[in-house]
Design a protein around this motif. Structure first.
Motif, PDB file in Angstrom:
ATOM      1  N   ALA A 279       0.829  -1.207   0.000  1.00  0.00           N
ATOM      2  CA  ALA A 279       0.000   0.000   0.000  1.00  0.00           C
ATOM      3  C   ALA A 279       0.864   1.258   0.000  1.00  0.00           C
ATOM      4  O   ALA A 279       0.367   2.359   0.212  1.00  0.00           O
ATOM      5  CB  ALA A 279      -0.914  -0.017   1.231  1.00  0.00           C
ATOM      6  N   GLY A 280       2.169   1.081  -0.182  1.00  0.00           N
ATOM      7  CA  GLY A 280       3.043   2.257  -0.286  1.00  0.00           C
ATOM      8  C   GLY A 280       3.799   2.594   0.982  1.00  0.00           C
ATOM      9  O   GLY A 280       4.552   3.567   1.012  1.00  0.00           O
ATOM     10  N   ALA A 281       3.620   1.807   2.062  1.00  0.00           N
ATOM     11  CA  ALA A 281       4.409   2.080   3.272  1.00  0.00           C
ATOM     12  C   ALA A 281       5.855   1.657   3.018  1.00  0.00           C
ATOM     13  O   ALA A 281       6.117   0.732   2.245  1.00  0.00           O
ATOM     14  CB  ALA A 281       3.841   1.316   4.460  1.00  0.00           C
ATOM     15  N   LEU A 282       6.760   2.374   3.685  1.00  0.00           N
ATOM     16  CA  LEU A 282       8.179   2.077   3.506  1.00  0.00           C
ATOM     17  C   LEU A 282       8.691   1.364   4.752  1.00  0.00           C
ATOM     18  O   LEU A 282       8.575   1.894   5.863  1.00  0.00           O
ATOM     19  CB  LEU A 282       8.927   3.399   3.306  1.00  0.00           C
ATOM     20  N   PHE A 283       9.228   0.161   4.585  1.00  0.00           N
ATOM     21  CA  PHE A 283       9.861  -0.517   5.716  1.00  0.00           C
ATOM     22  C   PHE A 283      11.319  -0.103   5.745  1.00  0.00           C
ATOM     23  O   PHE A 283      12.002  -0.149   4.724  1.00  0.00           O
ATOM     24  CB  PHE A 283       9.664  -2.030   5.609  1.00  0.00           C
ATOM     25  N   SER A 284      11.768   0.363   6.917  1.00  0.00           N
ATOM     26  CA  SER A 284      13.098   0.972   6.980  1.00  0.00           C
ATOM     27  C   SER A 284      13.780   0.609   8.289  1.00  0.00           C
ATOM     28  O   SER A 284      13.129   0.359   9.308  1.00  0.00           O
ATOM     29  CB  SER A 284      12.927   2.492   6.892  1.00  0.00           C
ATOM     30  N   THR A 285      15.112   0.628   8.249  1.00  0.00           N
ATOM     31  CA  THR A 285      15.864   0.407   9.490  1.00  0.00           C
ATOM     32  C   THR A 285      16.240   1.760  10.091  1.00  0.00           C
ATOM     33  O   THR A 285      16.950   1.823  11.086  1.00  0.00           O
ATOM     34  CB  THR A 285      17.166  -0.369   9.194  1.00  0.00           C
ATOM     35  N   ASP A 286      15.758   2.833   9.473  1.00  0.00           N
ATOM     36  CA  ASP A 286      16.186   4.166   9.870  1.00  0.00           C
ATOM     37  C   ASP A 286      15.001   5.040  10.295  1.00  0.00           C
ATOM     38  O   ASP A 286      14.954   6.236   9.985  1.00  0.00           O
ATOM     39  CB  ASP A 286      16.876   4.785   8.630  1.00  0.00           C
TER      40      ASP A 286
END
Ligand code: CS2
Length: 489
Positions: A279-286
């Protein structure tokens, strides 16, 4: 006019929900069923289910202090509309990812049971800064808060942290399986913070309960941090009438939002989750860097515009940013005070981010009021502005523009009648203010509030001098003075 519901929507035939109502299984419990989650998290979750065909992520929404939204959504089968306003706005949309709406105040046991249900894998929350019951002196749970105490004493829990911890405790007892708790509030390190608060609550329970609970929690519960972003003003009667006109049905739970939305999530889930990336969410380590950038760039300038606007009779954020001097002050605060003191996450360009947020603030169709953004200032200025001010002072620089925002907030507090100040610390703030309110009396009195200004900040003569200068400008020459000082000062 008929009310929006699964049946009336089917009969009216004009708008179809994207997911068929009644087909979803509940997988998420959301605490804090305000306008924001309806316009943001519920939409992301619905989009994720649409993208994957999953039906496992129906949302059980829980209202916190007031039962209004539960009363609005229940007769509507959880359905509500989202209206986007501004350029690029999508057509009106009926959202059907909320499968149940509960008043947490009235049904606290149901909230615990829903969190503890084996089908629940994720708890999300948007309870605003004050909903976390943080002790400003320790940064951990305010154990002295009467509602926290009542929750600890075993009453059906009313605070979000009490609800979550009691729900986890019941999961531990029943073997309901792991759980992920996802904070979606504008707080730095919101996941880690929520984990700290839940552990503090668990630790404060009698030792017979706490030892086992903490061990289960460590092995089965995670608290990823997130950064959420979408401007969602309060829905007005005019908005409701417009929805009614377009939908042909009455939607008492309608929400309005800007076309933009963003979600950055730390990928640290204890169990399954919706495919929010679809759905456009960004998975990030930051995520910490994303959150700091959002708080100290977007939210900081939002607050600045709100308080400058409130000081000069501007009703909306778009009116405030439409004032050239205020837009200039914001740009200077971003460029001189904020950007040099934060580390941006990879992939975020500071200058274009700042240009984009000013553009978003200028959206004339949104009607986001300065009063709404200016509410709860005691909970916001520290995270949004004082962080930047402290970093500049430490580096030997003058945080001239961020100090303007804080002075405008002080002016708002000092000039708003006690009953009209929308802030959980209203009584405390009013009590330190002298009867005669001028820059010379208000600035030192407010700097003495330790739950907002630490001793170091309060002792800075640079900061105090900037506050006095700006407060005096606002109080003596209002908008004209600000225009002059900002443009030529
Ligand atoms: C605003 C935020 O009310 C406020 O304090 O600054 O709610 C803002 O609109 C959102 O954080 C945008 O994502």
């Amino acid at each position: 006019m008929a009310r929006l519901s699964a049946a009336s929507l089917a009969a009216n035939g004009k708008h179809r929900p994207l997911l068929a109502p009644g087909t979803l299984r509940p997988g998420i419990v959301h605490l804090g069923l305000g306008a924001f989650v309806r316009a943001h998290t519920a939409v992301f979750t619905e989009n994720a289910m649409l993208a994957t065909g999953s039906q496992d992520w129906g949302i059980v929404g829980v209202t916190q202090r007031s039962d209004t939204v539960a009363r609005q959504l229940t007769p509507q089968d959880g359905l509500f509309t989202v209206t986007e306003r501004g350029s690029g706005a999508a057509p009106l949309r009926v959202v059907s990812s909320v499968v149940e709406a509960i008043s947490g105040r009235d049904h606290p046991e149901s909230v615990v049971n829903r969190i503890a249900a084996a089908t629940t894998q994720v708890v999300t929350l948007t309870v605003t800064e004050k909903g976390y019951r943080i002790d400003p002196h320790t940064g951990s749970l305010n154990i002295g808060d009467p509602q926290v105490q009542a929750d600890l004493a075993g009453h059906p829990p009313q605070t979000a942290i009490g609800q979550i911890t009691r729900g986890i405790q019941q999961r531990a007892r029943t073997g309901a399986g792991p759980l992920t708790v996802v904070s979606c509030d504008n707080l730095p390190g919101n996941g880690e913070l929520t984990g700290t608060l839940v552990r503090a609550f668990a630790t404060a329970l009698p030792s017979a309960e706490s030892g086992q609970l903490l061990a289960w929690l460590d092995a089965n519960v995670t608290f990823p941090s997130t950064m959420v972003d979408r401007m969602v003003p309060a829905t007005t009667d005019g908005d409701l009438a417009a929805v009614e006109h377009e939908l042909g049905l009455r939607d008492d739970a309608a929400v309005v939002a800007e076309p933009f939305m963003q979600w950055v999530i730390e990928d640290n889930f204890a169990a399954d989750r919706p495919a929010w990336e679809e759905a456009g969410a960004l998975f990030s380590t930051d995520v910490a860097a994303w959150e700091a950038a959002k708080l100290r760039l977007l939210n900081a300038s939002h607050s600045m515009l709100a308080y400058l606007g409130l000081a000069t009779g501007k009703e909306t954020i778009s009116d405030a940013v439409g004032e050239d001097a205020f837009r200039t002050a914001c740009s200077l605060m971003l460029a001189h005070d904020a950007l040099p003191t934060i580390s941006l996450p990879a992939g975020l360009d500071g200058a274009s981010y700042c240009a984009q947020i000013l553009e978003r603030f200028a959206n004339p169709a949104l009607g986001h009021t300065t009063a709404k953004v200016g509410s709860d200032g005691s909970q916001k200025v520290g995270l949004r502005l004082l962080t930047t001010i402290r970093a500049n002072l430490d580096a030997g620089r003058e945080p001239k523009w961020a100090a303007l925002a804080v002075a405008a907030w002080m002016h708002h507090v000092a000039t708003t009648p006690a009953a009209g100040l929308n802030d959980p610390l209203a009584a405390e703030l009013q009590s330190v203010l002298p009867a005669e309110r001028t820059a010379a009396t208000v600035v030192p009195a407010m700097l003495g509030v330790r739950s907002i200004f630490d001793a170091g900040l309060a002792a800075s003569t640079t900061f105090a001098g900037l506050l006095m200068h700006w407060y005096r400008t606002i109080e003596t020459d209002g908008l004209d003075g600000l225009r002059k000082e900002i443009t030529h000062g």
